[in-house]
Scaffold this motif. Structure first.
Motif, PDB file in Angstrom:
ATOM      1  N   PRO A   1       0.801  -1.236   0.000  1.00 51.12           N
ATOM      2  CA  PRO A   1       0.000   0.000   0.000  1.00 51.12           C
ATOM      3  C   PRO A   1       0.827   1.276   0.000  1.00 51.12           C
ATOM      4  O   PRO A   1       0.318   2.335  -0.373  1.00 51.12           O
ATOM      5  N   SER A   2       2.094   1.203   0.370  1.00 56.57           N
ATOM      6  CA  SER A   2       2.911   2.417   0.422  1.00 56.57           C
ATOM      7  C   SER A   2       3.219   2.964  -0.963  1.00 56.57           C
ATOM      8  O   SER A   2       3.649   4.113  -1.082  1.00 56.57           O
ATOM      9  N   VAL A   3       3.025   2.166  -2.028  1.00 60.99           N
ATOM     10  CA  VAL A   3       3.292   2.658  -3.380  1.00 60.99           C
ATOM     11  C   VAL A   3       2.015   2.743  -4.209  1.00 60.99           C
ATOM     12  O   VAL A   3       2.057   2.879  -5.427  1.00 60.99           O
ATOM     13  N   ALA A   4       0.875   2.694  -3.535  1.00 63.69           N
ATOM     14  CA  ALA A   4      -0.390   2.746  -4.267  1.00 63.69           C
ATOM     15  C   ALA A   4      -0.555   4.044  -5.046  1.00 63.69           C
ATOM     16  O   ALA A   4      -1.224   4.082  -6.076  1.00 63.69           O
ATOM     17  N   ASP A   5       0.052   5.131  -4.564  1.00 59.34           N
ATOM     18  CA  ASP A   5      -0.085   6.440  -5.205  1.00 59.34           C
ATOM     19  C   ASP A   5       1.159   6.869  -5.977  1.00 59.34           C
ATOM     20  O   ASP A   5       1.248   8.012  -6.422  1.00 59.34           O
ATOM     21  N   SER A   6       2.116   5.952  -6.139  1.00 58.02           N
ATOM     22  CA  SER A   6       3.440   6.340  -6.652  1.00 58.02           C
ATOM     23  C   SER A   6       3.409   6.948  -8.043  1.00 58.02           C
ATOM     24  O   SER A   6       4.274   7.753  -8.393  1.00 58.02           O
ATOM     25  N   GLY A   7       2.414   6.603  -8.859  1.00 58.15           N
ATOM     26  CA  GLY A   7       2.356   7.139 -10.212  1.00 58.15           C
ATOM     27  C   GLY A   7       1.987   8.600 -10.291  1.00 58.15           C
ATOM     28  O   GLY A   7       2.147   9.220 -11.349  1.00 58.15           O
ATOM     29  N   ASN A   8       1.514   9.168  -9.185  1.00 58.61           N
ATOM     30  CA  ASN A   8       1.078  10.569  -9.211  1.00 58.61           C
ATOM     31  C   ASN A   8       1.587  11.381  -8.032  1.00 58.61           C
ATOM     32  O   ASN A   8       1.061  12.475  -7.771  1.00 58.61           O
ATOM     33  N   VAL A   9       2.617  10.925  -7.336  1.00 58.94           N
ATOM     34  CA  VAL A   9       3.047  11.696  -6.161  1.00 58.94           C
ATOM     35  C   VAL A   9       3.625  13.053  -6.548  1.00 58.94           C
ATOM     36  O   VAL A   9       3.565  14.007  -5.762  1.00 58.94           O
TER      37      VAL A   9
END
Length: 539
Positions: free
Chosen positions: A186-194
């Motif tokens: 879950p720590s990289v769930a948003d990685s594409g738009n950070v």
């Protein structure tokens, strides 16, 4: 682990995990210390010169390195002393040296403020609610920073009695590497738009702090050129950004569609394969400068060049494309300007005069590389059409005109048309004013409008100069942008009446000396490229 890449000739030194700004630094020649301003994280003091107070390197987010790599940004830890804000903060890690050899670091969530506010009872909160103009830099999603000399806000702030802000945020793999489908974590769930979420946090900082600098948090304009324009178009479709800005300007930078999750996963897989890494922990532990090596992977969608990084339709922070299948409804209540320059691609050839001597065979051979699958159209057909539309054009003229139309202008048209169809028409402009560089042979290339808007016509990188014609053109554009920031309407006494873009007229302000309002300029070119669909690069 120290992730910093120390390339700064100015000697900026940011300690790992530092809570806030650069420590004490020397004032520029002729500058004085500004009043102290209290932000939500702590007190800061900048420098004052030419009637403008400048605060550089203001921290809006915590360090994004180490365990927080690929995660959404968080607010910084507060500080109790008064921090000097005299030097630009670090820029995001990127290939190359950044602006003038500035520091590159994962600890890069900094912004800069220029304000003409007078000293009040509470620092610079002098009771005047000034429009706020937040500039988001270009460089695609790969490079750049808010510290370019072209973006110095002194002149624009003083001329318009506005507060100017420039921003740094995470770029390339640090801001847009989509790992959600590679690692069940879950720590990289948003990685594409950070990288986009960094900008949201910066705009939240503006909302919460800009009044103490003399700005109006209820009147915030975001404007950005090239990649900055694409980031702004994307923000207009992001629920997290709703209400954080009230006007938007995209300058030679559009985002019709973003990357899809499958292509973004292909890119991420090639990226980690290039690094020889299979575990998330390894990816987080890799020194930041080594992580950049993954960008050398060949893009699996384009089939050439380095692997693309940009916003992703991740169904979390971004659940729809910005301008497909229509203009995002969220952004329709935000007044918008959409701009381009007449000769965008003349700025992409390194001002190599050999490109002014192309043959017709070379034009046909080179055009597909410029289109790069954005438009899949026979180059010989394009060349023949342009020779008919513009019989006086040389082969090089046709090359630059056609590559501009197929590469970037088409996306600007899509944005403008979708706004018009939705009943929320944008104000559209085209810069025809020719750069004085090399006697004007480069026309109005990509980036020419930056210095004209900021008034930084003699700064390093400017395609204008200090001549009377440059200054006159700059004054026109600066004042139009200031008027738009103030009211949502760019009309001023210095230009003809500027009408919003409606169909079928397609009203466009053609900036020149003098400027004019034209209906459907380059209409024959637009109709030619309407034969084929446009695919946003990166999609």
């Amino acid at each position: 682990m120290d992730t910093r890449h120390t390339l700064d000739r100015r000697g900026l030194l940011l300690a790992a995990g530092a809570a806030a700004l650069t420590p004490s630094a020397g004032l520029a020649a002729g500058a004085a210390r500004s009043p102290v301003v209290a932000t939500t994280a702590g007190k800061v003091r900048g420098a004052s010169a030419e009637g403008v107070h400048a605060f550089k390197g203001l921290r809006y987010g915590a360090d994004t390195g180490g365990a927080r790599r690929f995660m959404p940004p968080i607010r910084p830890q507060p500080w109790s002393d008064t921090k000097d804000a005299l030097t630009y903060g670090a820029a995001s890690m990127q290939t190359g040296k950044g602006e003038d050899g500035e520091t590159l670091s994962e600890d890069c969530l900094f912004l800069n403020v220029w304000t003409p506010a007078k000293t009040g009872k509470k620092g610079l909160a002098d009771g005047v609610k000034r429009p706020v103009m937040v500039y988001i830099h270009g460089g695609a999603y790969n490079g750049g920073s808010g510290g370019s000399p072209l973006y110095d806000g002194t002149g624009l702030s003083k001329r318009g009695d506005v507060v100017v802000v420039t921003v740094n945020h995470r770029l390339n793999a640090f801001g847009y590497l989509y790992l959600a489908r590679l690692f069940n974590d879950p720590s990289v769930a948003d990685s594409g738009n950070v990288g986009q979420l960094d900008l949201v946090l910066a705009l939240e900082w503006v909302r919460d702090n800009i009044a103490t600098f003399g700005g109006d948090p209820g009147n915030v304009t975001v404007f950005g050129q090239s990649g900055g324009g694409g980031k702004i178009a994307t923000l207009m479709a992001m629920p997290a950004a709703k209400g954080l800005f009230h006007r938007a300007v995209t300058m030679s930078g559009q985002q019709v569609t973003v990357g899809g999750p499958f292509n973004a996963t292909k890119r991420a897989q090639l990226f980690v394969d290039k690094l020889g890494i299979s575990e998330l922990a390894q990816l987080r532990a890799l020194p930041a400068d080594q992580l950049l090596n993954g960008l050398k992977a060949i893009d699996p969608v384009a089939g050439s060049g380095g692997v693309y990084m940009g916003p992703v339709l991740d169904e979390r922070s971004l659940t729809r494309h910005p301008f497909f299948p229509d203009a995002a409804p969220q952004g329709l209540g935000v007044p918008m300007m959409v701009g381009n320059t007449h000769d965008e691609t003349r700025g992409f050839v390194g001002y190599d005069k050999k490109m002014l001597e192309l043959t017709w065979d070379e034009v046909i051979a080179r055009l597909p590389g410029q289109f790069n699958a954005r438009v899949d159209i026979d180059p010989a057909t394009v060349a023949a059409a342009y020779r008919k539309i513009y019989p006086d054009y040389s082969p090089s003229d046709v090359f630059f005109a056609a590559s501009t139309a197929g590469r970037s202008w088409k996306a600007a048209i899509i944005q403008a048309e979708e706004r018009a169809r939705a009943g929320a028409p944008a104000y559209v402009y085209q810069v025809d004013w020719r750069s004085p560089r090399d006697g004007g042979v480069w026309g109005a290339p990509h980036t020419i409008d930056i210095a004209l808007v900021f008034g930084t016509v003699t700064a390093k990188g400017s395609l204008a100069d200090g001549g009377a014609d440059s200054v006159a053109m700059s004054n026109q554009m600066s004042d139009a942008f200031i008027a738009f920031a103030r009211t949502g309407n760019p009309n001023t006494a210095a230009i003809p009446a500027w009408e919003p873009y409606t169909l079928p007229r397609r009203q466009t302000m053609v900036f020149n000396t003098p400027s004019k309002l034209a209906d459907d300029p380059r209409g024959a070119e637009r109709e030619l490229f309407n034969k084929v669909p446009f695919t946003q690069f990166g999609t």
